[in-house]
Scaffold this active site. Structure first.
Site, PDB file in Angstrom:
ATOM      1  N   ASP A   7       0.868  -1.180   0.000  1.00 28.78           N
ATOM      2  CA  ASP A   7       0.000   0.000   0.000  1.00 28.78           C
ATOM      3  C   ASP A   7       0.907   1.232   0.000  1.00 28.78           C
ATOM      4  O   ASP A   7       2.142   1.116  -0.128  1.00 28.78           O
ATOM      5  CB  ASP A   7      -1.010  -0.031   1.169  1.00 28.78           C
ATOM      6  CG  ASP A   7      -0.390   0.318   2.524  1.00 28.78           C
ATOM      7  OD1 ASP A   7       0.840   0.505   2.609  1.00 28.78           O
ATOM      8  OD2 ASP A   7      -1.158   0.414   3.499  1.00 28.78           O
ATOM      9  N   CYS A  64       3.436  -2.618   3.962  1.00 28.05           N
ATOM     10  CA  CYS A  64       2.507  -1.529   4.292  1.00 28.05           C
ATOM     11  C   CYS A  64       3.203  -0.650   5.315  1.00 28.05           C
ATOM     12  O   CYS A  64       4.433  -0.714   5.440  1.00 28.05           O
ATOM     13  CB  CYS A  64       1.147  -2.063   4.760  1.00 28.05           C
ATOM     14  SG  CYS A  64       1.119  -2.907   6.343  1.00 28.05           S
ATOM     15  N   THR A  66       3.214  -0.723   8.623  1.00 27.41           N
ATOM     16  CA  THR A  66       3.825  -1.513   9.692  1.00 27.41           C
ATOM     17  C   THR A  66       4.168  -2.934   9.262  1.00 27.41           C
ATOM     18  O   THR A  66       4.899  -3.627   9.973  1.00 27.41           O
ATOM     19  CB  THR A  66       2.835  -1.642  10.871  1.00 27.41           C
ATOM     20  OG1 THR A  66       1.623  -2.226  10.358  1.00 27.41           O
ATOM     21  CG2 THR A  66       2.537  -0.288  11.503  1.00 27.41           C
ATOM     22  N   HIS A  97      12.076 -22.148  10.503  1.00 28.23           N
ATOM     23  CA  HIS A  97      11.144 -22.823  11.412  1.00 28.23           C
ATOM     24  C   HIS A  97       9.680 -22.762  10.992  1.00 28.23           C
ATOM     25  O   HIS A  97       8.932 -23.691  11.265  1.00 28.23           O
ATOM     26  CB  HIS A  97      11.274 -22.232  12.822  1.00 28.23           C
ATOM     27  CG  HIS A  97      12.530 -22.670  13.526  1.00 28.23           C
ATOM     28  ND1 HIS A  97      12.747 -22.429  14.861  1.00 28.23           N
ATOM     29  CD2 HIS A  97      13.628 -23.332  13.069  1.00 28.23           C
ATOM     30  CE1 HIS A  97      13.941 -22.933  15.197  1.00 28.23           C
ATOM     31  NE2 HIS A  97      14.499 -23.467  14.126  1.00 28.23           N
ATOM     32  N   HIS A 132       9.813 -29.162  12.754  1.00 29.43           N
ATOM     33  CA  HIS A 132       9.065 -27.975  12.319  1.00 29.43           C
ATOM     34  C   HIS A 132       8.001 -28.326  11.287  1.00 29.43           C
ATOM     35  O   HIS A 132       7.014 -27.624  11.143  1.00 29.43           O
ATOM     36  CB  HIS A 132      10.024 -26.910  11.801  1.00 29.43           C
ATOM     37  CG  HIS A 132      11.021 -26.514  12.847  1.00 29.43           C
ATOM     38  ND1 HIS A 132      10.655 -25.865  14.000  1.00 29.43           N
ATOM     39  CD2 HIS A 132      12.358 -26.754  12.945  1.00 29.43           C
ATOM     40  CE1 HIS A 132      11.725 -25.685  14.761  1.00 29.43           C
ATOM     41  NE2 HIS A 132      12.768 -26.217  14.139  1.00 29.43           N
TER      42      HIS A 132
HETATM   43  C1  RB5 Z   1      -2.085   2.983   6.265  1.00 29.11           C
HETATM   44  O1  RB5 Z   1      -2.125   4.261   6.784  1.00 29.11           O
HETATM   45  C2  RB5 Z   1      -1.615   1.997   7.328  1.00 29.11           C
HETATM   46  O2  RB5 Z   1      -2.629   1.761   8.239  1.00 29.11           O
HETATM   47  C3  RB5 Z   1      -1.171   0.707   6.691  1.00 29.11           C
HETATM   48  O3  RB5 Z   1      -0.117   0.982   5.814  1.00 29.11           O
HETATM   49  C4  RB5 Z   1      -0.636  -0.361   7.624  1.00 29.11           C
HETATM   50  O4  RB5 Z   1       0.343   0.152   8.474  1.00 29.11           O
HETATM   51  C5  RB5 Z   1      -1.629  -1.166   8.328  1.00 29.11           C
HETATM   52  O5  RB5 Z   1      -1.311  -2.117   9.055  1.00 29.11           O
END
Ligand code: RB5
Length: 148
Positions: A7, A64, A66, A97, A132
């Site tokens: 994203d 994304c 995070t 694993h 595993h």
């Molecule tokens: C987008 O703002 C953000 O929420 C997305 O990139 C991600 O971090 C979601 O887990």
């Protein structure tokens, strides 16, 4: 073949990873996004996870903000083991694993250099099997509604 998706929060990492894959002559399919314009991460998670699940691609990489949202979405697809990785140790261990088949990275958590390093480790580390295998098998059983 590697499936890529991101994203807007992971767009930069995906572009850096593409550069690395080009240098290594590793084939990939890029499902977008193609700019930093705001988009919904589940859309890209689904495209990459479907390709890995049906065998069109051997592994996937999703980015994304995070790495978390896009991995949660990918893990809803049957056969997917997407792992959020924030250090080299986890990049290695999730292959050895967990036999992770999708690497999930966060553009607001790690640098482009780290993303490339973790990608390199992820793509070049084999699953250990052995005990595993049983544990990963239990994950599949949960997915299939079977007892473990
Ligand atoms: C987008 O703002 C953000 O929420 C997305 O990139 C991600 O971090 C979601 O887990």
């Amino acid at each position: 073949m590697i499936a890529l998706g991101a994203d807007h929060g992971g767009f930069n990492l995906k572009e850096a990873i593409k550069k690395y894959l080009d240098e290594k002559n590793i084939e990939y399919v890029d499902y977008g996004c193609y700019s930093e314009e705001s988009v919904d991460y589940a859309v890209f998670a689904k495209k990459v996870a479907d390709d890995v699940s049906n065998g069109k691609c051997e592994k996937g990489i999703l980015c994304c903000g995070t790495g978390i949202g896009i991995s949660i979405a990918a893990n809803k697809v049957k056969g997917i083991r997407a792992a959020v990785v924030t250090n080299e140790f986890c990049a290695e261990m999730t292959r050895r694993h967990n036999d992770a088949n999708i690497l999930a990275l966060g553009g607001r958590v790690i640098s482009e250099e780290e993303a490339v390093r973790f990608t390199d480790i992820f793509l070049n580390t084999e699953f250990e099997g052995g005990r595993h295998e049983r544990r990963v098998g239990q994950i599949s059983k949960i997915e299939n509604g079977e007892e473990i």
